[in-house]
Design an enzyme around this catalytic site. Sequence first.
Site, PDB file in Angstrom:
ATOM      1  N   HIS A 183       0.865  -1.189   0.000  1.00 58.57           N
ATOM      2  CA  HIS A 183       0.000   0.000   0.000  1.00 58.57           C
ATOM      3  C   HIS A 183       0.903   1.241   0.000  1.00 58.57           C
ATOM      4  O   HIS A 183       1.870   1.303   0.765  1.00 58.57           O
ATOM      5  CB  HIS A 183      -0.904  -0.014   1.236  1.00 58.57           C
ATOM      6  N   GLU A 227       8.440   1.557  -3.122  1.00 53.79           N
ATOM      7  CA  GLU A 227       7.679   0.302  -3.260  1.00 53.79           C
ATOM      8  C   GLU A 227       8.533  -0.748  -3.942  1.00 53.79           C
ATOM      9  O   GLU A 227       8.540  -1.919  -3.560  1.00 53.79           O
ATOM     10  CB  GLU A 227       6.408   0.522  -4.089  1.00 53.79           C
TER      11      GLU A 227
END
Length: 216
Positions: free
Chosen positions: A110, A175
């Site tokens: 996320h 990420e």
Amino acid sequence: MPRLRLVVLVSGRGTNLGNLLDASRDGRMDADIALVVSNKEDAPALDIAKRAGTPTTIVPSKGVERAEHEARIMDAIEGAGADLVVLAGYMRVLTGGFIKRYQGRLVNIHPSLLPAFPGLDAQGQAARAGVRIAGCTTHFVTEDVDAGPVIMQAAVPLPPACTPEEAAARILRAEHRIYPATIQLIATGKARLHEGRAEVEAQSTEGALISPEAPQ
Ligand code: GRF
């Protein structure tokens, strides 16, 4: 230790998928992507998988009962013999039955430092809130959306008046660092779900940061 078999669920762009494919090849993670499942037939992620020679399957979700859709995904996952199910921009909420079945074997990424900014457009939420430090989180998936036990987080400094696009680009780079690293922790037995918490053996606080840096 045997290499982990992954099934990756996608709906869109696929940069995390592409990065995981690279990580599998270049030794950043001891894991192979056995199958990519998309609920969107036009997801660019499918082209990324195909270019890498990775099998893909489309399990449409539009107009299909949730239970039926998930049953088909489970068939695909079982058929591929997956050890770990990896959500990488999969834009459909999964139900309790699915999540229970893959408890401890289902992970998500996320683009925020959870529990801040759950839900859609987390990067825009962070930029609009004017936070100086944003980030991203990998976690085991539980029934509460964007609230499962945290495995790894990366902090990402945002400049003042950062735009949502700039925030998203900065967070995406982080990420791409933490998702393969997270899977490597699981592959090497250093991260697991135990009694509702993520047990993680790598406990380095190296790289913790303060933004902007305070004067000495
Ligand atoms: C990423 O920002 C990820 O954190 C979120 O969805 C986005 C997927 O991007 N869950 P991509 O498809 O991997 O490029």
